[in-house]
Design a protein around this motif. Structure first.
Motif, PDB file in Angstrom:
ATOM      1  N   LYS A  58       0.827  -1.209   0.000  1.00 39.76           N
ATOM      2  CA  LYS A  58       0.000   0.000   0.000  1.00 39.76           C
ATOM      3  C   LYS A  58       0.856   1.252   0.000  1.00 39.76           C
ATOM      4  N   THR A  59       1.955   1.229   0.757  1.00 42.13           N
ATOM      5  CA  THR A  59       2.860   2.379   0.779  1.00 42.13           C
ATOM      6  C   THR A  59       3.510   2.585  -0.581  1.00 42.13           C
ATOM      7  N   SER A  60       3.888   1.505  -1.230  1.00 36.75           N
ATOM      8  CA  SER A  60       4.478   1.596  -2.563  1.00 36.75           C
ATOM      9  C   SER A  60       3.495   2.199  -3.564  1.00 36.75           C
ATOM     10  N   ALA A  61       2.237   1.795  -3.486  1.00 38.25           N
ATOM     11  CA  ALA A  61       1.215   2.366  -4.373  1.00 38.25           C
ATOM     12  C   ALA A  61       0.990   3.845  -4.062  1.00 38.25           C
ATOM     13  N   LEU A  62       0.998   4.205  -2.783  1.00 44.41           N
ATOM     14  CA  LEU A  62       0.829   5.598  -2.366  1.00 44.41           C
ATOM     15  C   LEU A  62       1.992   6.460  -2.879  1.00 44.41           C
ATOM     16  N   LEU A  63       3.204   5.931  -2.776  1.00 44.34           N
ATOM     17  CA  LEU A  63       4.372   6.675  -3.263  1.00 44.34           C
ATOM     18  C   LEU A  63       4.315   6.853  -4.773  1.00 44.34           C
ATOM     19  N   GLY A  64       3.946   5.813  -5.486  1.00 39.38           N
ATOM     20  CA  GLY A  64       3.851   5.912  -6.940  1.00 39.38           C
ATOM     21  C   GLY A  64       2.778   6.883  -7.394  1.00 39.38           C
ATOM     22  N   LYS A  65       1.714   6.996  -6.622  1.00 44.06           N
ATOM     23  CA  LYS A  65       0.603   7.864  -6.993  1.00 44.06           C
ATOM     24  C   LYS A  65       0.873   9.329  -6.656  1.00 44.06           C
ATOM     25  N   HIS A  66       1.394   9.591  -5.447  1.00 46.53           N
ATOM     26  CA  HIS A  66       1.512  10.970  -4.981  1.00 46.53           C
ATOM     27  C   HIS A  66       2.924  11.547  -5.083  1.00 46.53           C
ATOM     28  N   PRO A  68       5.549  11.185  -7.831  1.00 46.90           N
ATOM     29  CA  PRO A  68       6.093  10.651  -9.092  1.00 46.90           C
ATOM     30  C   PRO A  68       7.561  11.016  -9.322  1.00 46.90           C
ATOM     31  N   GLU A  69       8.092  11.975  -8.581  1.00 53.51           N
ATOM     32  CA  GLU A  69       9.495  12.363  -8.772  1.00 53.51           C
ATOM     33  C   GLU A  69      10.475  11.332  -8.199  1.00 53.51           C
ATOM     34  N   TYR A  70       9.964  10.407  -7.383  1.00 51.66           N
ATOM     35  CA  TYR A  70      10.802   9.357  -6.796  1.00 51.66           C
ATOM     36  C   TYR A  70      10.625   8.061  -7.578  1.00 51.66           C
ATOM     37  N   HIS A  71      11.739   7.358  -7.778  1.00 47.46           N
ATOM     38  CA  HIS A  71      11.687   6.026  -8.372  1.00 47.46           C
ATOM     39  C   HIS A  71      11.537   5.018  -7.235  1.00 47.46           C
ATOM     40  N   VAL A  72      10.484   4.215  -7.277  1.00 46.06           N
ATOM     41  CA  VAL A  72      10.171   3.271  -6.207  1.00 46.06           C
ATOM     42  C   VAL A  72      10.658   1.885  -6.611  1.00 46.06           C
ATOM     43  N   ASN A  73      11.527   1.290  -5.790  1.00 45.01           N
ATOM     44  CA  ASN A  73      12.030  -0.055  -6.027  1.00 45.01           C
ATOM     45  C   ASN A  73      11.565  -0.939  -4.870  1.00 45.01           C
ATOM     46  N   ARG A  74      10.602  -1.805  -5.137  1.00 48.50           N
ATOM     47  CA  ARG A  74       9.973  -2.625  -4.094  1.00 48.50           C
ATOM     48  C   ARG A  74      10.753  -3.914  -3.887  1.00 48.50           C
ATOM     49  N   LYS A  75      11.117  -4.192  -2.647  1.00 48.98           N
ATOM     50  CA  LYS A  75      11.764  -5.450  -2.264  1.00 48.98           C
ATOM     51  C   LYS A  75      10.834  -6.191  -1.310  1.00 48.98           C
ATOM     52  N   ALA A  76      11.254  -7.346  -0.829  1.00 46.14           N
ATOM     53  CA  ALA A  76      10.398  -8.159   0.044  1.00 46.14           C
ATOM     54  C   ALA A  76      10.181  -7.509   1.395  1.00 46.14           C
ATOM     55  N   LYS A  77      11.205  -6.889   1.966  1.00 44.55           N
ATOM     56  CA  LYS A  77      11.116  -6.349   3.325  1.00 44.55           C
ATOM     57  C   LYS A  77      11.230  -4.825   3.377  1.00 44.55           C
ATOM     58  N   HIS A  78      11.469  -4.163   2.235  1.00 44.42           N
ATOM     59  CA  HIS A  78      11.603  -2.710   2.264  1.00 44.42           C
ATOM     60  C   HIS A  78      11.306  -2.114   0.892  1.00 44.42           C
ATOM     61  N   ILE A  79      11.208  -0.786   0.874  1.00 48.91           N
ATOM     62  CA  ILE A  79      11.037  -0.019  -0.357  1.00 48.91           C
ATOM     63  C   ILE A  79      12.230   0.921  -0.453  1.00 48.91           C
ATOM     64  N   MET A  80      12.906   0.905  -1.584  1.00 50.14           N
ATOM     65  CA  MET A  80      14.042   1.795  -1.801  1.00 50.14           C
ATOM     66  C   MET A  80      13.592   2.932  -2.720  1.00 50.14           C
ATOM     67  N   LEU A  81      13.773   4.168  -2.263  1.00 47.07           N
ATOM     68  CA  LEU A  81      13.415   5.340  -3.050  1.00 47.07           C
ATOM     69  C   LEU A  81      14.683   5.973  -3.603  1.00 47.07           C
ATOM     70  N   SER A  82      14.653   6.309  -4.876  1.00 46.77           N
ATOM     71  CA  SER A  82      15.795   6.981  -5.486  1.00 46.77           C
ATOM     72  C   SER A  82      15.283   8.141  -6.336  1.00 46.77           C
ATOM     73  N   GLN A  83      16.169   9.118  -6.498  1.00 46.18           N
ATOM     74  CA  GLN A  83      15.834  10.311  -7.274  1.00 46.18           C
ATOM     75  C   GLN A  83      17.074  10.669  -8.070  1.00 46.18           C
ATOM     76  N   HIS A  84      16.942  10.739  -9.388  1.00 51.13           N
ATOM     77  CA  HIS A  84      18.067  11.018 -10.283  1.00 51.13           C
ATOM     78  C   HIS A  84      19.187   9.992 -10.070  1.00 51.13           C
ATOM     79  N   ASP A  85      18.839   8.721  -9.994  1.00 48.83           N
ATOM     80  CA  ASP A  85      19.772   7.594  -9.807  1.00 48.83           C
ATOM     81  C   ASP A  85      20.592   7.688  -8.529  1.00 48.83           C
TER      82      ASP A  85
END
Length: 129
Positions: A58-66, A68-85
């Motif tokens: 749900k957090t990953s979907a929320l981040l992708g929706k609200h 968009p400037e962050y790249h969301v990389n979903r893993k099993a136990k965490h979400i990694m956010l990156s911006q401009h690599d």
């Protein structure tokens, strides 16, 4: 004295009884080879994997929706956010750890116990960036 052919018959009878006993006490599979293929390396069946972390989904979907400037990389136990690599933050959901932020090298690790709201994510991501 018992002849050699009778020893052979007795041997096959014992093997058949042991095989039937093992088959009846074994798993509920139709083929004996399926029992080994369904087990993972830790002895648990593949259907008993660790539960899906719905809060992270749900957090990953929320981040992708609200956000968009962050790249969301979903893993099993965490979400990694990156911006401009460049990795900005890592979001985890672990009730054993305290809620809040901490630094892990250059990355901010944000832990929640439940799905955060948009306002809480905005504040935490501003601090991380």
């Amino acid at each position: 004295m018992i002849d050699g052919i009778w020893w052979l018959v007795i041997l096959f009878a014992v093997i058949a009884v042991i095989w039937i006993l093992a088959k009846s006490r074994g798993g509920n599979t139709t083929n004996g080879n399926e029992t080994l293929s369904k087990k993972s390396s830790h002895g648990r069946s593949k259907k008993q994997k660790s539960p899906v972390n719905d809060g992270l989904q749900k957090t990953s979907a929320l981040l992708g929706k609200h956000f968009p400037e962050y790249h969301v990389n979903r893993k099993a136990k965490h979400i990694m956010l990156s911006q401009h690599d460049k990795k900005i933050a890592m979001i985890t959901m672990d009730k054993k750890l305290p809620v809040g932020q901490r630094r892990l090298g250059d990355i901010t690790v944000i832990n929640y116990h439940r799905v955060p709201g948009r306002a809480q994510l905005t504040v935490n991501l501003e601090d991380a960036g």
